[in-house]
Scaffold this motif. Structure first.
Motif, PDB file in Angstrom:
ATOM      1  N   SER A  67       0.829  -1.205   0.000  1.00 50.19           N
ATOM      2  CA  SER A  67       0.000   0.000   0.000  1.00 50.19           C
ATOM      3  C   SER A  67       0.865   1.257   0.000  1.00 50.19           C
ATOM      4  N   LEU A  68       2.099   1.140   0.469  1.00 49.80           N
ATOM      5  CA  LEU A  68       3.035   2.267   0.479  1.00 49.80           C
ATOM      6  C   LEU A  68       3.913   2.280  -0.771  1.00 49.80           C
ATOM      7  N   CYS A  69       4.326   1.105  -1.163  1.00 49.91           N
ATOM      8  CA  CYS A  69       5.329   0.940  -2.210  1.00 49.91           C
ATOM      9  C   CYS A  69       4.859  -0.197  -3.123  1.00 49.91           C
ATOM     10  N   ASN A 131      20.590  -8.361   0.110  1.00 50.27           N
ATOM     11  CA  ASN A 131      20.852  -7.793  -1.214  1.00 50.27           C
ATOM     12  C   ASN A 131      19.712  -6.910  -1.709  1.00 50.27           C
ATOM     13  N   THR A 132      19.324  -5.966  -0.894  1.00 45.51           N
ATOM     14  CA  THR A 132      18.218  -5.084  -1.254  1.00 45.51           C
ATOM     15  C   THR A 132      18.531  -3.661  -0.801  1.00 45.51           C
ATOM     16  N   SER A 133      17.894  -2.716  -1.440  1.00 51.27           N
ATOM     17  CA  SER A 133      18.089  -1.314  -1.046  1.00 51.27           C
ATOM     18  C   SER A 133      17.084  -0.879   0.019  1.00 51.27           C
ATOM     19  N   TYR A 134      16.180  -1.769   0.411  1.00 41.92           N
ATOM     20  CA  TYR A 134      15.213  -1.427   1.450  1.00 41.92           C
ATOM     21  C   TYR A 134      15.939  -1.192   2.766  1.00 41.92           C
ATOM     22  N   GLY A 135      15.477  -0.168   3.499  1.00 35.26           N
ATOM     23  CA  GLY A 135      16.124   0.184   4.750  1.00 35.26           C
ATOM     24  C   GLY A 135      15.272  -0.101   5.964  1.00 35.26           C
ATOM     25  N   TYR A 136      15.847   0.230   7.112  1.00 32.78           N
ATOM     26  CA  TYR A 136      15.185  -0.013   8.396  1.00 32.78           C
ATOM     27  C   TYR A 136      14.254   1.115   8.816  1.00 32.78           C
ATOM     28  N   GLY A 137      14.427   2.306   8.262  1.00 28.11           N
ATOM     29  CA  GLY A 137      13.653   3.450   8.754  1.00 28.11           C
ATOM     30  C   GLY A 137      13.191   4.395   7.665  1.00 28.11           C
ATOM     31  N   HIS A 138      12.299   3.944   6.780  1.00 26.67           N
ATOM     32  CA  HIS A 138      11.739   4.807   5.741  1.00 26.67           C
ATOM     33  C   HIS A 138      10.639   5.662   6.360  1.00 26.67           C
ATOM     34  N   LYS A 139      10.750   6.978   6.222  1.00 28.61           N
ATOM     35  CA  LYS A 139       9.706   7.863   6.747  1.00 28.61           C
ATOM     36  C   LYS A 139       8.424   7.671   5.949  1.00 28.61           C
ATOM     37  N   LEU A 140       7.307   7.576   6.655  1.00 28.99           N
ATOM     38  CA  LEU A 140       6.021   7.446   5.972  1.00 28.99           C
ATOM     39  C   LEU A 140       5.758   8.626   5.049  1.00 28.99           C
ATOM     40  N   SER A 141       6.217   9.800   5.446  1.00 32.62           N
ATOM     41  CA  SER A 141       5.982  10.993   4.629  1.00 32.62           C
ATOM     42  C   SER A 141       6.734  10.948   3.305  1.00 32.62           C
ATOM     43  N   PHE A 143       6.582   8.478   1.172  1.00 34.45           N
ATOM     44  CA  PHE A 143       5.797   7.739   0.186  1.00 34.45           C
ATOM     45  C   PHE A 143       4.756   8.661  -0.406  1.00 34.45           C
ATOM     46  N   SER A 144       4.678   8.717  -1.716  1.00 31.59           N
ATOM     47  CA  SER A 144       3.807   9.690  -2.385  1.00 31.59           C
ATOM     48  C   SER A 144       2.347   9.524  -2.004  1.00 31.59           C
ATOM     49  N   SER A 145       1.855   8.294  -1.841  1.00 28.99           N
ATOM     50  CA  SER A 145       0.438   8.114  -1.497  1.00 28.99           C
ATOM     51  C   SER A 145       0.136   8.700  -0.118  1.00 28.99           C
ATOM     52  N   ILE A 146       1.092   8.586   0.805  1.00 31.97           N
ATOM     53  CA  ILE A 146       0.914   9.162   2.141  1.00 31.97           C
ATOM     54  C   ILE A 146       1.026  10.680   2.067  1.00 31.97           C
TER      55      ILE A 146
END
Length: 156
Positions: A67-69, A131-141, A143-146
């Motif tokens: 829903s975010l990504c 092996n991913t670029s996903y991180g531990y602390g993505h700000k909800l703000s 994400f464009s939908s948020i």
């Protein structure tokens, strides 16, 4: 059975529990959880509360990462799929833990370590994606939908 939470008394049966046999990172001894909808009458599972039945003071806010990504693409190892008793990761549900801050614009989600649940067996694990670029602390703000919905609310 019943459990008393900050959100009231909840009745449940063993069939309602999600079992994380290895616990959640930081909570290895807590293995049994209830998933509760934030808006009780709705069928929307994009945001849930996960309450430990062993310690009802332990509550996580979960968000469906898709829903975010929408292009979120976690890849599970064959051992993780076997642990969840599936051969295809498409059979699974994914959630990320939201860290709630005083200022909701500072809330973050951990895309690197999703919770993965087999909805048929009600068993789950928390994994660390390699092996991913996903991180531990993505700000909800971030994400464009948020951000878009926040902009709309602030203009009303």
């Amino acid at each position: 059975m019943t459990i008393q939470t900050d959100y009231g008394t909840v009745e449940y049966g063993t069939e309602d529990l999600i079992v994380f046999s290895d616990g959640i990172f930081g909570f290895p001894k807590l293995t049994r959880y209830l998933l509760l909808r934030i808006n009780e009458g709705e069928e929307d599972d994009s945001m849930l509360l996960m309450v430990s039945v062993e310690d009802p003071n332990v509550i996580f806010v979960l968000i469906n990462p898709f829903s975010l990504c929408p292009d979120y693409s976690p890849e599970l190892a064959s051992e993780e799929l076997a642990c969840l008793q599936v051969t295809d990761s498409g059979e699974l549900s994914y959630y990320v833990i939201c860290v709630v801050k005083n200022d909701y614009l500072d809330n973050t989600v951990n895309l690197k370590c999703p919770l993965v649940i087999n909805p048929k067996t009600r068993c789950g694990i928390q994994i660390i994606l390699a092996n991913t670029s996903y991180g531990y602390g993505h700000k909800l703000s971030s994400f464009s939908s948020i951000t878009d919905s926040t902009d709309i609310r602030s203009e009303e």
